[in-house]
Structures are given as C-alpha cells and as structure tokens.
Design a protein around this motif. Structure first.
Motif, PDB file in Angstrom:
ATOM      1  N   ASN A 346       0.845  -1.198   0.000  1.00 35.20           N
ATOM      2  CA  ASN A 346       0.000   0.000   0.000  1.00 35.20           C
ATOM      3  C   ASN A 346       0.881   1.249   0.000  1.00 35.20           C
ATOM      4  OD1 ASN A 346      -1.923   2.036   0.517  1.00 35.20           O
ATOM      5  ND2 ASN A 346      -3.213   0.582   1.617  1.00 35.20           N
ATOM      6  N   ALA A 347       0.610   2.145  -0.934  1.00 30.44           N
ATOM      7  CA  ALA A 347       1.391   3.379  -1.047  1.00 30.44           C
ATOM      8  C   ALA A 347       1.276   4.253   0.191  1.00 30.44           C
ATOM      9  CB  ALA A 347       0.943   4.155  -2.283  1.00 30.44           C
ATOM     10  N   ALA A 348       0.255   4.025   1.021  1.00 32.37           N
ATOM     11  CA  ALA A 348       0.038   4.835   2.224  1.00 32.37           C
ATOM     12  C   ALA A 348       0.895   4.374   3.400  1.00 32.37           C
ATOM     13  CB  ALA A 348      -1.433   4.786   2.621  1.00 32.37           C
ATOM     14  N   CYS A 349       1.795   3.430   3.190  1.00 38.21           N
ATOM     15  CA  CYS A 349       2.559   2.842   4.299  1.00 38.21           C
ATOM     16  C   CYS A 349       4.062   3.026   4.113  1.00 38.21           C
ATOM     17  CB  CYS A 349       2.239   1.356   4.422  1.00 38.21           C
ATOM     18  SG  CYS A 349       0.513   1.012   4.668  1.00 38.21           S
ATOM     19  N   PRO A 350       4.567   4.237   4.272  1.00 42.47           N
ATOM     20  CA  PRO A 350       6.004   4.468   4.037  1.00 42.47           C
ATOM     21  C   PRO A 350       6.899   3.671   4.976  1.00 42.47           C
ATOM     22  CG  PRO A 350       4.966   6.381   5.089  1.00 42.47           C
ATOM     23  CD  PRO A 350       3.859   5.468   4.663  1.00 42.47           C
ATOM     24  N   GLU A 351       6.436   3.424   6.206  1.00 38.82           N
ATOM     25  CA  GLU A 351       7.267   2.662   7.154  1.00 38.82           C
ATOM     26  C   GLU A 351       7.466   1.225   6.673  1.00 38.82           C
ATOM     27  OE1 GLU A 351       4.792   5.816   8.933  1.00 38.82           O
ATOM     28  OE2 GLU A 351       4.215   3.878   8.075  1.00 38.82           O
ATOM     29  N   HIS A 368      -4.503   2.014  -2.119  1.00 37.39           N
ATOM     30  CA  HIS A 368      -5.666   1.272  -1.610  1.00 37.39           C
ATOM     31  C   HIS A 368      -6.130   2.000  -0.352  1.00 37.39           C
ATOM     32  CE1 HIS A 368      -8.465  -1.582  -0.286  1.00 37.39           C
ATOM     33  NE2 HIS A 368      -7.678  -2.502   0.226  1.00 37.39           N
ATOM     34  N   ARG A 369      -7.162   2.815  -0.497  1.00 42.55           N
ATOM     35  CA  ARG A 369      -7.556   3.723   0.572  1.00 42.55           C
ATOM     36  C   ARG A 369      -8.408   3.074   1.655  1.00 42.55           C
ATOM     37  NH1 ARG A 369      -9.343   8.073  -3.915  1.00 42.55           N
ATOM     38  NH2 ARG A 369      -9.328   6.111  -5.096  1.00 42.55           N
ATOM     39  N   HIS A 370      -9.458   2.388   1.288  1.00 42.91           N
ATOM     40  CA  HIS A 370     -10.489   2.025   2.263  1.00 42.91           C
ATOM     41  C   HIS A 370     -10.421   0.555   2.685  1.00 42.91           C
ATOM     42  CE1 HIS A 370     -12.005   5.987   1.733  1.00 42.91           C
ATOM     43  NE2 HIS A 370     -12.238   5.793   0.447  1.00 42.91           N
ATOM     44  N   ARG A 371      -9.210   0.067   2.902  1.00 41.78           N
ATOM     45  CA  ARG A 371      -9.053  -1.346   3.288  1.00 41.78           C
ATOM     46  C   ARG A 371      -9.701  -1.664   4.629  1.00 41.78           C
ATOM     47  NH1 ARG A 371      -5.299   2.958   3.631  1.00 41.78           N
ATOM     48  NH2 ARG A 371      -3.474   2.433   4.904  1.00 41.78           N
ATOM     49  N   ARG A 372      -9.784  -0.689   5.528  1.00 41.32           N
ATOM     50  CA  ARG A 372     -10.378  -0.966   6.839  1.00 41.32           C
ATOM     51  C   ARG A 372     -11.908  -1.036   6.780  1.00 41.32           C
ATOM     52  NH1 ARG A 372      -7.908   1.894  11.924  1.00 41.32           N
ATOM     53  NH2 ARG A 372      -8.396  -0.163  12.770  1.00 41.32           N
ATOM     54  N   LEU A 373     -12.505  -0.452   5.763  1.00 37.16           N
ATOM     55  CA  LEU A 373     -13.956  -0.504   5.627  1.00 37.16           C
ATOM     56  C   LEU A 373     -14.428  -1.763   4.919  1.00 37.16           C
ATOM     57  CD1 LEU A 373     -14.951   3.136   4.579  1.00 37.16           C
ATOM     58  CD2 LEU A 373     -14.870   2.141   6.873  1.00 37.16           C
TER      59      LEU A 373
END
Length: 396
Positions: A346-351, A368-373
C-alpha cells in the motif's frame, strides 16, 4: 489460460483473479458477521449497533423503529450498515489500479462475474441474508497445486460468492485442474462455535448468548477460509481457532492425504493469518511481531523475520461515526508477492515500504484507501491461480 498451478505465496506470479466491489451497498449485522469481525467491531452502543438491542429479549438490533431492517436470518431480522457510495467508487478505482499494476508486471489478470444490482439477497432453507460482491476472493477459495477448493463460508451473506467465479474455475477445469467444493454448512445459529469470541480478553462485542433454535440445527459445522492458510510448497500452515475450523481441517487432511501436509497453529488469530504472517520467499517471513513466529511450526522459527514498525494512525483515512471499521491497523501487512523480489505494498505505508526495501525487496506502491472498511488488503483481494513454484519441501 495456463494450467492451474499454485503451491506457494512468492514464486513468479503468472495468473491471478482480482476481486470486484461492484454494487457493494452495505454490511449486514447478524450473528455470523459479528462473530467473524468481533476483534475489530468497537464495543460501544452509540458507535455501532449491538448484536442484540438492550431490553429487546435478544432481538437483533434493527428489528424495530430505530434501526434499518435487513433480510431475515436464522436469528430473525437484522441490522444493515450502509456504505457510502463515495467509498465504493474509490474502492472500485483502487481495485482497477491493482489490476492495472499487475498487468504492467506481466501478470495475466482474470475477473469474477460482477454482482448484478438486482441480486440483493441470498436465501437457504434455514435463513436469508443480504449479498455482497466477490471482493475478498482469498477467503472462500483455496488453491493447492492443481486443485481449486471452494471452502465452506463463515459469513452468511457470502454463501454463494464463489458462484461468481464459476467461469474462471470452469476454464481451469477444462485445462485439467481439479475442482472440489467442500461440504456446505447449514449455518443456523447453533452451527457456530463462539468460544474464541467469548474468550477474547476485552473483546469489543458482547458475548453471543441464547442462539435461536432451528429445525435445521445439526451442531457445529465446517466453516473455513482460504486466508487461514500459509502455503509453503507441499506444506500448509493452518490457523485453527474454533471447532468449525478444526472440522474443516480434518476434511482437508483426509482429502489431500499424501499430497499435502497440514500444520495446525492454534488461535494465532480469530481466523485469517495473512495480516499476521506471510512468506515473502523461502527463508523469509513478514510478521506482525516476533511473538507470532513463536506460535509457528518449529522449522519456520529459524526463518528470517521482517518486523515492520507499528502502523501510523495517519496512514488511514478518517471516518465518521457511522462507518463500520472491519480490520485492525495491521491490515497493510496483507501484501502480495509477484516474485521472490517484488512485492505490492500500500502506497500509504512508508514505514512498511522502507522496511521491505532495507530487506532488499523491490516494492511496488499501489493506492488502496479504504481497506479498513472492506476488510481486505492486496492478498485478500486476489486469488493466485498460476505461479512457477511446485511442491517443494521447505519444512523437512
């Protein structure tokens, strides 16, 4: 279309099925849904509807004037939690991005039939439930070598989900694949083993009490998802947390006797393990923490461990009080390997990206934005059907 061949999680990926979110409208709150997601549904009457409404003599929330009414289940009428259309639109956009990325990496992408808008309910002799599209494909199908196994579902709304994969499965069957359907559960209230949910320390949902009787009661039944498995050549590590899972693994062991070895780990999680541990290549595991490795079969405890930092809160969108959160913040460990060196993250996870790059992986960032929903990451949304690997013995 190549012949079905998928033994592991890391060898060169040739063909994959990517899920669909078309006509995803709501989550239905009923017993099977709450049991499955109990680890992440917040325990709060004002935030989420409870399994039973206070003072209602065990009637489900929503069976009254103040709740939306869904399809009738084995336990009566249920509560629906609508999903905002903008989230579905953005999810669909992100899924198409996943598919396009895989194609750019030389992978053949297959798709399920879309859920028809007119199909709003699934019904059996024992219950009825709202229906959801074939999004998290990893759950209800297990591919082992040259065999497709449709697994017995754990959520009622997903009971016939694999029907939307029939054209894909039929093509592989025509090319020589085996195709098996495990026994389908009746899924009355009495079919579910609630012991894991009831015993979870500080569990967020209330214990399941007084399951309703049904003329179709047969006791605990097989219920099991492919995402409970870690495939390692001829070995399969399987998470078992309930009597439902144990019965299913009994079946798998008998069915695959002599072809695969199944190694049970007990209560590594409530069900799925692909946000707990994934094998990125022989000898290397991506794990949530080092304690996870201690619960794995002994040969795996000698493999190298990649333990990323705890995910940052700002990696996730902020949601409103009526948006149902279905996964933990570790959902992005749910990566997909294209080969032993290349991983979709996921591009939102730089760590996580930096951690994998330090381990000398080539990271392909994908939005991938809404994986938690929607309860899934890249591994959940995909079903790898052709990889280069075979039935190697990695555990000895």
């Amino acid at each position: 279309m190549a012949s079905l061949n998928s033994y592991d999680e890391w060898s060169r990926l040739r063909e994959v099925v990517v899920g669909s979110a078309e006509n995803y409208t709501s989550h239905e709150r009923e017993l099977s849904f709450d049991l499955f997601h109990h680890d992440n549904l917040v325990r709060s009457e004002w935030y989420y509807p409870r399994l039973t409404a206070p003072g209602s003599d065990d009637r489900p929330a929503g069976d009254g004037a103040d709740g939306a009414v869904g399809a009738g289940g084995a336990g009566g009428r249920t509560s629906q939690s609508p999903i905002k259309q903008r989230y579905v639109d953005e999810l669909t956009e992100d899924i198409e991005g996943i598919a396009a990325t895989l194609r750019s990496l030389g992978v053949k992408v297959l798709r399920p039939l879309p859920l028809d808008k007119a199909t709003v309910e699934v019904r059996t002799p024992a219950w009825s439930a709202a229906v959801v599209p074939p999004l998290n494909l990893r759950d209800n199908t297990l591919v082992l070598g040259d065999e497709i196994v449709e697994t017995p579902p754990m959520i009622r709304s997903r009971y016939f989900e694999t029907q939307l994969l029939t054209p894909v499965f039929a093509e592989y069957f025509a090319s020589g694949a085996r195709w098996t359907v495990m026994p389908r559960p009746l899924m009355t209230d009495a079919s579910f083993d609630p012991s894991y949910a009831d015993s979870s320390a500080g569990g967020p949902t209330e214990p399941v009490r007084n399951p309703r009787s049904s003329p179709y009661d047969v006791g605990f039944e097989m219920m099991f998802d492919g995402a409970q498995c870690l495939r390692l050549g001829r070995d399969v590590v399987v998470n078992v947390s309930t009597a439902n899972h144990a019965l299913a693994v009994d079946w798998l062991e008998r069915h695959f006797e002599g072809r695969f070895r199944f190694h049970r780990v007990h209560r590594l999680s409530d069900s799925h393990i692909d946000s707990m541990v994934l094998a990125l290549r022989p000898g290397t595991l991506l794990v949530r923490n080092e304690q996870v490795a201690e619960l794995l079969p002994e040969p795996l405890r000698t493999w190298d461990l990649i333990v990323p930092p705890v995910p940052e809160v700002n990696n996730f969108p902020q949601y409103e009080d009526d948006d149902l959160i279905l996964t933990s913040k570790y959902i992005d460990l749910n990566v997909l390997s294209v080969d032993e060196e290349t991983v979709l993250v996921n591009a939102a996870c730089p760590e996580l990206i930096r951690t994998l790059e330090r381990a000398r992986f080539t990271v392909v960032p994908v939005v991938h934005r809404h994986r938690r929903l929607f309860g899934g990451g890249f591994h959940c949304f995909t079903l790898d059907t052709v990889r280069d690997g075979g039935p190697e013995d990695y555990l000895g």
